[in-house]
Each structure stands twice: as structure tokens, then as C-alpha cells.
Design an enzyme around this catalytic site. Structure first.
Site, mmCIF file in Angstrom:
data_model
loop_
_atom_site.group_PDB
_atom_site.id
_atom_site.type_symbol
_atom_site.label_atom_id
_atom_site.label_comp_id
_atom_site.label_asym_id
_atom_site.label_seq_id
_atom_site.Cartn_x
_atom_site.Cartn_y
_atom_site.Cartn_z
ATOM 1 N N TYR A 71 0.840 -1.210 0.000
ATOM 2 C CA TYR A 71 0.000 0.000 0.000
ATOM 3 C C TYR A 71 0.872 1.256 0.000
ATOM 4 O O TYR A 71 0.696 2.146 -0.832
ATOM 5 C CB TYR A 71 -0.917 -0.034 1.220
ATOM 6 C CG TYR A 71 -1.931 1.075 1.272
ATOM 7 C CD1 TYR A 71 -3.049 1.049 0.440
ATOM 8 C CD2 TYR A 71 -1.789 2.152 2.142
ATOM 9 C CE1 TYR A 71 -4.001 2.069 0.492
ATOM 10 C CE2 TYR A 71 -2.731 3.167 2.196
ATOM 11 C CZ TYR A 71 -3.831 3.114 1.375
ATOM 12 O OH TYR A 71 -4.770 4.130 1.420
HETATM 13 N N1 LIG Z 1 -9.975 5.370 4.357
HETATM 14 C C1 LIG Z 1 -8.795 5.871 4.667
HETATM 15 O O1 LIG Z 1 -8.410 5.940 5.834
HETATM 16 C C2 LIG Z 1 -7.891 6.365 3.582
HETATM 17 C C3 LIG Z 1 -6.779 7.151 3.942
HETATM 18 C C4 LIG Z 1 -5.931 7.610 2.941
HETATM 19 C C5 LIG Z 1 -6.182 7.305 1.622
HETATM 20 N N2 LIG Z 1 -7.275 6.548 1.297
HETATM 21 C C6 LIG Z 1 -7.480 6.251 -0.124
HETATM 22 O O2 LIG Z 1 -8.713 6.796 -0.534
HETATM 23 C C7 LIG Z 1 -9.286 5.986 -1.572
HETATM 24 C C8 LIG Z 1 -10.695 5.581 -1.158
HETATM 25 O O3 LIG Z 1 -10.632 4.855 0.057
HETATM 26 P P1 LIG Z 1 -11.923 4.395 0.862
HETATM 27 O O4 LIG Z 1 -11.584 4.464 2.285
HETATM 28 O O5 LIG Z 1 -13.104 5.123 0.358
HETATM 29 O O6 LIG Z 1 -11.989 2.850 0.437
HETATM 30 P P2 LIG Z 1 -13.226 1.919 0.092
HETATM 31 O O7 LIG Z 1 -12.737 0.537 0.232
HETATM 32 O O8 LIG Z 1 -14.420 2.340 0.883
HETATM 33 O O9 LIG Z 1 -13.511 2.253 -1.458
HETATM 34 C C9 LIG Z 1 -12.674 1.815 -2.488
HETATM 35 C C10 LIG Z 1 -13.493 1.609 -3.742
HETATM 36 O O10 LIG Z 1 -12.621 1.109 -4.778
HETATM 37 C C11 LIG Z 1 -13.342 0.134 -5.513
HETATM 38 N N3 LIG Z 1 -12.447 -0.801 -6.185
HETATM 39 C C12 LIG Z 1 -11.606 -1.692 -5.600
HETATM 40 N N4 LIG Z 1 -10.999 -2.438 -6.543
HETATM 41 C C13 LIG Z 1 -11.455 -2.004 -7.754
HETATM 42 C C14 LIG Z 1 -11.206 -2.374 -9.094
HETATM 43 N N5 LIG Z 1 -10.393 -3.385 -9.413
HETATM 44 N N6 LIG Z 1 -11.826 -1.703 -10.081
HETATM 45 C C15 LIG Z 1 -12.699 -0.698 -9.793
HETATM 46 N N7 LIG Z 1 -12.996 -0.311 -8.537
HETATM 47 C C16 LIG Z 1 -12.384 -0.957 -7.521
HETATM 48 C C17 LIG Z 1 -14.196 -0.577 -4.462
HETATM 49 O O11 LIG Z 1 -15.277 -1.289 -5.056
HETATM 50 C C18 LIG Z 1 -14.621 0.572 -3.572
HETATM 51 O O12 LIG Z 1 -15.851 1.117 -3.996
HETATM 52 C C19 LIG Z 1 -8.343 4.798 -1.740
HETATM 53 O O13 LIG Z 1 -7.456 5.039 -2.802
HETATM 54 C C20 LIG Z 1 -7.583 4.775 -0.430
HETATM 55 O O14 LIG Z 1 -6.332 4.170 -0.578
HETATM 56 C C21 LIG Z 1 -8.129 6.078 2.240
#
Ligand SMILES: NC(=O)c1ccc[n+]([C@@H]2O[C@H](COP(=O)([O-])OP(=O)(O)OC[C@H]3O[C@@H](n4cnc5c(N)ncnc54)[C@H](O)[C@@H]3O)[C@@H](O)[C@H]2O)c1
Length: 248
Positions: free
Chosen positions: A155
């Protein structure tokens, strides 16, 4: 007062829109009057979202180059030229172990979704934007990409890669009217952060001086400004959203 923050009638593609941060961004942009193209591999969740909020939905699989390239063609032929694209697709992959226990297949999968997919999406949207002389691209990276979180090698490495890609492409297109930026949130309340063990959650939260998790709406508010015409002199940059953890 500047009108340049308005997103009214702008056609904006949001990936990862079925859940968490991407979902909140799609809802927020729709409430600001944008024409949102909400994209994800989870079509059922997208349909549910579109039943409650005005937006169009599209299935995409970030593991498949053709699926991403076709997505952009489909959205632009149905809705019109994109003003902006926000990429929120991301997976954590297996976590909680040191690199000596790393599952290389899982590492490849995280790279394919978090980095390769983001590169393909950028390639798919940027030429049209540059030709039209205007565009905004935003990738949601992570504090993990700036600082490296332990037991999250795949990650952290892919998010650092995303930040590097944005720096590189920002310079390539700096005079084109297209900006490309990233955002690096710390832990945000979402389904992804809920997947951390209690121990990891406590350790990650302890690093945040504001002593709380961020909210998806806080990500959405910052994203709405970054992809607005008002954010016109910043490209290749990674915006911080970490409650004071990373003050750079
Ligand atoms: N939640 C946190 O604490 C956090 C912190 C920093 C960064 N982020 C980043 O923010 C972004 C969103 O995170 P989140 O917390 O909403 O995660 P989440 O898991 O709620 O959402 C991720 C989405 O990506 C989609 N996805 C996964 N694999 C896929 C694929 N092969 N093709 C198309 N879609 C796909 C999933 O279906 C899901 O809807 C991510 O890139 C994550 O790394 C999250």
C-alpha cells in the site's frame, strides 16, 4: 468574490464511487451541480447510489486496461468532454506483517489496482483535456505514500508511486491548462479504515495531532476546490489532509 469555485454543469468522472471517500465525493459534487459519472467495479452499490442522487453510473475494473480506456470513451460520448477526473479506487491488500512475509501475488494485485490503474486512467483522460486546454485530475494517495506505514509495504509503495507519477505528469502538462495533483489523507472514517485491527487503528490514530479520524466530507470539500477552476497555479502537488501529522 471569485466565481471560479463553481462546478455547476461540469462533467466530472469519479472512480471508486461505490464506497467510502469516492461515494462521498460523488454525492458532494452532485450537490454542487456537477454532472457526475460515478464509476466502480461494484455496480450494485453504484445503482443504489444513483437511486438517491443525480448521477450516471458506469462499471469499470481497474485490473483491466481496456475496461478503463473504454470507460472514458463511454462517459465522454454519453455525457460530453470531461472537465475533471477524481480517482478514489484503492485497496489495502494484505496487511499486518513484515516484508519477509509479503505475498508477492498480493503485492502485484495492489500495484495493479492502486498504481497501474491510476496511470492508465491518467493516460485515458489527459490527452482530450490538453487538446481542449483545460482539465483537472486528482488522485487520492495517502499519508502512507509520504511517510511509509509499517506492515503496509504494498500500500505504502503504491501510494508513493502515485505521488511520483503525479509529480512527473504535472511537469509534462504544466503549460497545457491541465493540472494533476494528489491528496494524502491520514486515517479517514470509511469501510477501508474499519478493516484495520484495533491495534493498528490505535497506532495510526495516535500519530494524528488532532486526535481524531478525518471525515469523508473533509476529503470531498478539499477535492472540490482542487478540481475547480480556482485551483489554477498548483500542479504535481500532493495536498495534505492529515490532522497535522504531515506538516509538509
Ligand atoms: N480510508 C482511509 O483511511 C484512507 C486514507 C488515505 C487514503 N485513502 C485512499 O482513498 C481511496 C478511497 O478509500 P476508501 O476508504 O473510500 O476505500 P473503500 O474501500 O471504501 O472504497 C474503495 C473503492 O474502490 C473500488 N475498487 C476496488 N478495486 C477495484 C477495481 N479493481 N476496479 C474498480 N474499482 C475498484 C471498491 O469497489 C470501492 O468502492 C483509496 O485510494 C484509499 O487508498 C483512504
Amino acid at each position: 468574490m471569485s466565481e471560479n469555485t463553481s462546478l455547476k454543469n461540469q462533467i466530472i468522472l469519479v472512480t471508486g464511487a461505490a464506497s467510502g471517500i469516492g461515494r462521498q465525493i460523488a454525492i458532494d459534487l452532485s450537490s454542487r451541480g456537477a454532472q457526475v459519472a460515478a464509476c466502480d467495479k461494484n455496480l450494485d452499490a453504484l445503482h443504489e447510489l444513483a437511486n438517491q442522487h443525480a448521477m450516471s453510473v458506469y462499471e469499470v475494473d481497474f485490473l483491466d486496461e481496456k475496461s478503463i480506456m473504454d470507460l472514458v470513451v463511454k462517459v465522454e460520448s454519453k455525457q460530453g468532454p470531461l472537465s475533471a477526473a477524481i480517482n478514489c479506487v484503492g485497496i489495502l491488500g494484505k496487511n499486518g506483517d513484515k516484508i519477509e512475509f509479503l505475498d508477492i501475488q498480493d503485492f502485484d494485485n495492489v500495484c495493479a489496482i492502486n498504481l497501474r490503474g491510476a496511470v492508465i486512467l491518467t493516460k485515458a483522460v489527459i490527452a482530450g483535456m490538453a487538446e481542449r486546454g483545460y482539465g483537472r485530475i486528482l488522485h487520492i494517495a495517502s499519508i502512507s505514500g509520504k511517510e511509509g506505514n509499517p506492515y503496509l509495504v504494498a500500500y505504502s509503495a503504491t501510494k508513493a508511486g502515485l505521488i511520483g507519477m503525479v509529480k512527473s505528469v504535472g511537469k509534462e502538462y504544466a503549460t497545457s491548462g491541465v493540472t494533476i495533483n494528489a491528496m494524502a489523507p491520514a486515517l479517514i472514517e470509511s469501510p477501508m479504515s474499519e478493516s484495520f485491527s484495533e491495534q493498528q487503528m490505535t497506532a495510526l490514530k495516535a500519530k494524528i495531532p488532532m486526535d481524531r479520524l478525518g471525515k469523508s466530507q473533509e476529503v470531498a470539500d478539499m477535492a472540490a476546490w482542487i478540481i475547480s477552476p480556482a485551483c489554477s497555479f498548483t500542479t504535481g502537488f500532493t495536498f495534505d489532509l492529515s490532522g497535522g501529522r504531515a506538516t509538509y
